[in-house]
Design a protein around this motif. Structure first.
Motif, PDB file in Angstrom:
ATOM      1  N   GLU A  79      79.027 -20.128  -7.807  1.00  0.00           N
ATOM      2  CA  GLU A  79      79.759 -20.177  -9.075  1.00  0.00           C
ATOM      3  C   GLU A  79      80.412 -21.538  -9.308  1.00  0.00           C
ATOM      4  OE1 GLU A  79      79.923 -17.923 -11.513  1.00  0.00           O
ATOM      5  OE2 GLU A  79      78.825 -16.333 -10.488  1.00  0.00           O
ATOM      6  N   GLU A  80      80.920 -22.161  -8.247  1.00  0.00           N
ATOM      7  CA  GLU A  80      81.556 -23.469  -8.401  1.00  0.00           C
ATOM      8  C   GLU A  80      80.540 -24.529  -8.808  1.00  0.00           C
ATOM      9  OE1 GLU A  80      83.882 -24.548  -4.986  1.00  0.00           O
ATOM     10  OE2 GLU A  80      84.976 -22.654  -5.021  1.00  0.00           O
ATOM     11  N   LEU A  81      79.371 -24.517  -8.176  1.00  0.00           N
ATOM     12  CA  LEU A  81      78.319 -25.460  -8.528  1.00  0.00           C
ATOM     13  C   LEU A  81      77.841 -25.211  -9.953  1.00  0.00           C
ATOM     14  CD1 LEU A  81      76.339 -27.715  -7.778  1.00  0.00           C
ATOM     15  CD2 LEU A  81      74.831 -25.938  -6.848  1.00  0.00           C
ATOM     16  N   LEU A  82      77.673 -23.954 -10.327  1.00  0.00           N
ATOM     17  CA  LEU A  82      77.250 -23.615 -11.679  1.00  0.00           C
ATOM     18  C   LEU A  82      78.255 -24.117 -12.711  1.00  0.00           C
ATOM     19  CD1 LEU A  82      75.179 -22.156 -13.476  1.00  0.00           C
ATOM     20  CD2 LEU A  82      76.523 -20.068 -13.157  1.00  0.00           C
ATOM     21  N   THR A  83      79.528 -23.921 -12.454  1.00  0.00           N
ATOM     22  CA  THR A  83      80.573 -24.392 -13.360  1.00  0.00           C
ATOM     23  C   THR A  83      80.561 -25.912 -13.462  1.00  0.00           C
ATOM     24  OG1 THR A  83      81.946 -22.463 -12.881  1.00  0.00           O
ATOM     25  CG2 THR A  83      83.065 -24.392 -13.806  1.00  0.00           C
TER      26      THR A  83
END
Length: 127
Positions: free
Chosen positions: A112-116
């Motif tokens: 999720e952090e990479l996607l954000t």
């Protein structure tokens, strides 16, 4: 693979263990353009923001370039590299490698952090 045995299908999904395996008329990988080796379709679920399971169906192409980073996929790609014909002698090995690859796909989680971070870069026009 021989033309007579290039496609194995399951007419409908009745359990999580059933797969549709397609081995003929493969599309090219959307990421790199390399022709795919096989395509699997299987039941998959994920949790929504409230923690409830959302059932669905996932379809994944085995790409000899992009998929090799996944260890289970790499083993399946290696089988294609050394044995391009399906025969009674290798059907058990093939089935086990496909099952292991699909299980590894089910265990994949989105970072999720990479996607954000990538979404933010895309909004700024950097990505």
């Amino acid at each position: 693979m021989t033309d007579a045995h290039r496609t194995a299908t399951v007419p409908s999904f009745t359990s999580d263990a059933e797969l549709l395996i397609k081995m003929a008329d493969m599309p090219d990988c959307l990421a790199c353009g390399t022709p795919g080796l096989l395509l699997v379709r299987f039941r998959n679920s994920w949790k929504n923001q409230s923690g409830e399971d959302v059932p669905g169906i996932r379809e994944t192409l085995l790409c000899p370039q992009c998929s090799r980073r996944n260890q289970a996929a790499a083993e399946l790609i290696a089988l294609f590299a050394v044995d391009d014909k399906m025969s009674p002698e290798n059907v058990d090995a093939f089935g086990g490698l496909v099952a292991a690859w699909v299980e590894s796909l089910r265990q994949d989680c989105i970072d999720e952090e990479l996607l954000t971070a990538e979404h933010d870069q895309w909004l700024r026009g950097v990505l």
